[in-house]
Design a protein around this motif. Structure first.
Motif, PDB file in Angstrom:
ATOM      1  N   GLU A 153       0.836  -1.210   0.000  1.00 45.53           N
ATOM      2  CA  GLU A 153       0.000   0.000   0.000  1.00 45.53           C
ATOM      3  C   GLU A 153       0.870   1.259   0.000  1.00 45.53           C
ATOM      4  OE1 GLU A 153      -3.073   0.383  -0.361  1.00 45.53           O
ATOM      5  OE2 GLU A 153      -3.975  -1.588  -0.022  1.00 45.53           O
ATOM      6  N   GLU A 159       1.703   6.866  -6.695  1.00 48.42           N
ATOM      7  CA  GLU A 159       0.667   7.856  -7.021  1.00 48.42           C
ATOM      8  C   GLU A 159       1.194   9.273  -6.880  1.00 48.42           C
ATOM      9  OE1 GLU A 159      -3.338   5.307  -5.736  1.00 48.42           O
ATOM     10  OE2 GLU A 159      -2.430   6.746  -4.338  1.00 48.42           O
ATOM     11  N   ARG A 208       0.358  -1.183  -8.423  1.00 47.53           N
ATOM     12  CA  ARG A 208      -1.032  -1.571  -8.188  1.00 47.53           C
ATOM     13  C   ARG A 208      -1.237  -3.053  -8.481  1.00 47.53           C
ATOM     14  NH1 ARG A 208      -4.182   3.710 -10.812  1.00 47.53           N
ATOM     15  NH2 ARG A 208      -4.079   5.023  -8.900  1.00 47.53           N
ATOM     16  N   ASN A 209      -0.589  -3.530  -9.527  1.00 49.03           N
ATOM     17  CA  ASN A 209      -0.639  -4.974  -9.785  1.00 49.03           C
ATOM     18  C   ASN A 209       0.013  -5.747  -8.643  1.00 49.03           C
ATOM     19  OD1 ASN A 209      -1.906  -4.619 -12.245  1.00 49.03           O
ATOM     20  ND2 ASN A 209       0.004  -4.636 -13.415  1.00 49.03           N
ATOM     21  N   ARG A 243       0.086  -4.890  -5.563  1.00 46.14           N
ATOM     22  CA  ARG A 243      -0.840  -4.923  -4.442  1.00 46.14           C
ATOM     23  C   ARG A 243      -1.886  -6.014  -4.655  1.00 46.14           C
ATOM     24  NH1 ARG A 243      -4.189   0.444  -3.394  1.00 46.14           N
ATOM     25  NH2 ARG A 243      -4.885  -0.145  -5.504  1.00 46.14           N
ATOM     26  N   LEU A 259       3.146   3.279 -11.482  1.00 43.78           N
ATOM     27  CA  LEU A 259       1.940   3.218 -10.664  1.00 43.78           C
ATOM     28  C   LEU A 259       1.116   1.978 -11.001  1.00 43.78           C
ATOM     29  CD1 LEU A 259      -0.063   4.391  -8.648  1.00 43.78           C
ATOM     30  CD2 LEU A 259      -0.994   5.815 -10.499  1.00 43.78           C
ATOM     31  N   ALA A 260       0.978   1.664 -12.293  1.00 36.64           N
ATOM     32  CA  ALA A 260       0.232   0.462 -12.693  1.00 36.64           C
ATOM     33  C   ALA A 260       0.936  -0.798 -12.186  1.00 36.64           C
ATOM     34  CB  ALA A 260       0.088   0.422 -14.214  1.00 36.64           C
ATOM     35  N   VAL A 309       2.192   1.875  -3.389  1.00 32.50           N
ATOM     36  CA  VAL A 309       1.176   2.450  -4.274  1.00 32.50           C
ATOM     37  C   VAL A 309       1.047   3.949  -4.027  1.00 32.50           C
ATOM     38  CG1 VAL A 309      -1.286   2.468  -4.810  1.00 32.50           C
ATOM     39  CG2 VAL A 309      -0.079   0.298  -4.566  1.00 32.50           C
ATOM     40  N   ARG A 310       1.037   4.350  -2.764  1.00 25.96           N
ATOM     41  CA  ARG A 310       0.922   5.774  -2.455  1.00 25.96           C
ATOM     42  C   ARG A 310       2.116   6.554  -2.986  1.00 25.96           C
ATOM     43  NH1 ARG A 310      -1.146   5.447   3.881  1.00 25.96           N
ATOM     44  NH2 ARG A 310      -3.169   4.430   3.412  1.00 25.96           N
TER      45      ARG A 310
END
Length: 360
Positions: A95, A102, A161-162, A164, A157-158, A98-99
């Motif tokens: 997480e 982003e 996210r994957n 995660r 970012l993608a 991801v932040r």
């Protein structure tokens, strides 16, 4: 005195004559006594082995990212559906990644907008003749660089996210979980197997053959309820296991009942070539299959052999061992029905020895 000398001379002559008569029979050694047994011809020899019911596809499962296992959702032997969650990783670090991605993507987007605005102002000034063409080119290059940075940030970012989403290990297909090695609290690396899934669908029978037997193309399996199922060879290991001296083979078994559990042991039967139909490995003429006492095998030479008795003399006959137990061995050899082989003490024999048979 004369009589004593004559008596002594006669005693010496008789003693020498007796020694000569005693040494005469030593010129020819007595034949060795050997225990022999007749070779027993076999028809179409059958090889019975134990087989294990396996799934056609057995895949080890692993997380695509590393981390600490937070939860285990299944147990070994449990049936699962495609997409069902099996294990989960602690998502805290993912997480945060991801932040961070982003934020990088937002910063890159802002930098791109600033570069685009600067390019518009430079173009307006260039139209009025206040800036040079070189300044316009620099503004265009800065905009292109900002666009590339924005695209790279969005790709990162993608990716995170994957990652995660990879914190949840899901079943790729329906089947049965045959093993679970991952435990809550365990830290695992990406790609480290934590479970094994036997996918639903086609099932097979796995058989391990002795290294001296090539896996036959077909056979049959006897199920616990007495029914038989035809087997067809799908694949065979190209190499022999150096420790177990066996060769693994997988057989298609389309008639296996669905209620038969994976891992069940079934009895398999395979037909081996009989007399006159067993071809040796070197491609020479075919040889017959015989059963001989296990003590008849002699492996002192380059390969196994037996000792055949012909006209009181010994002959070494090379053989190929197909299978054996504690009493008999089944061999492929150029023997004839009714011939006898030495059944014991083969390590003492030499070619051409004269022997006297003692039937076993």
């Amino acid at each position: 005195m004369r009589l004593g000398s004559m008596a002594l001379s006669m005693s010496i002559a008789l003693l020498l004559a007796g020694c000569q008569r005693a040494e005469a029979p030593r010129g020819e050694a007595a034949p060795a006594v050997v225990a022999t047994a007749p070779v027993e011809p076999l028809g179409a020899a059958g090889l019975g082995l134990s087989g294990t019911v396996r799934a056609r596809v057995e895949a080890p499962l692993a997380f695509q990212v590393g981390g600490r296992i937070a939860a285990r959702r299944v147990d070994a032997g449990q049936s699962v559906q495609a997409g069902q969650v099996l294990l989960e990783l602690d998502p805290s670090d993912l997480e945060q990644a991801v932040r961070a991605a982003e934020a990088d993507a937002a910063a890159a987007e802002a930098a791109l907008r600033t570069a685009q605005a600067d390019l518009e102002r430079v173009r307006a000034l260039a139209a009025q003749g206040f800036v040079s063409t070189q300044a316009t080119d620099r503004a265009q290059l800065a905009t292109r660089e900002a666009t590339a940075r924005r695209d790279a940030a969005q790709a990162r970012l993608a990716q995170v996210r994957n990652g995660r989403a990879y914190a949840q290990l899901r079943a790729p297909a329906a089947g049965v979980v045959t093993d679970v090695t991952g435990q809550p609290g365990q830290v695992v690396a990406a790609g480290q197997p934590v479970a094994t899934l036997a996918q639903a669908g086609a099932r097979e029978v796995e058989v391990f053959f002795p290294d001296t037997v090539a896996p036959p193309a077909a056979g049959q399996a006897r199920l616990p309820d007495g029914r038989t199922v035809a087997l067809a060879l799908r694949e065979a290991a190209p190499m022999v296991d150096t420790l177990a001296r066996t060769r693994r083979a997988r057989y298609r078994a389309d008639g296996l009942p669905p209620e038969l559990p994976l891992g069940s042991v079934v009895t398999t039967q395979f037909a081996l070539p009989g007399p006159g139909t067993t071809a040796p490995a070197d491609g020479a003429s075919s040889v017959a299959t015989w059963r001989v006492p296990v003590g008849a095998l002699d492996e002192r030479a380059e390969g196994p052999r037996v000792w055949r008795v012909r006209d009181g003399k010994l002959e070494a006959v090379p053989v190929r061992v197909l299978r054996m137990d504690d009493r008999h061995a089944v061999v492929a050899a150029p023997l004839q029905a009714g011939e006898r082989v030495v059944a014991l003490g083969t390590h003492l024999l030499q070619p051409g020895m004269t022997v006297q048979e003692r039937a076993q």
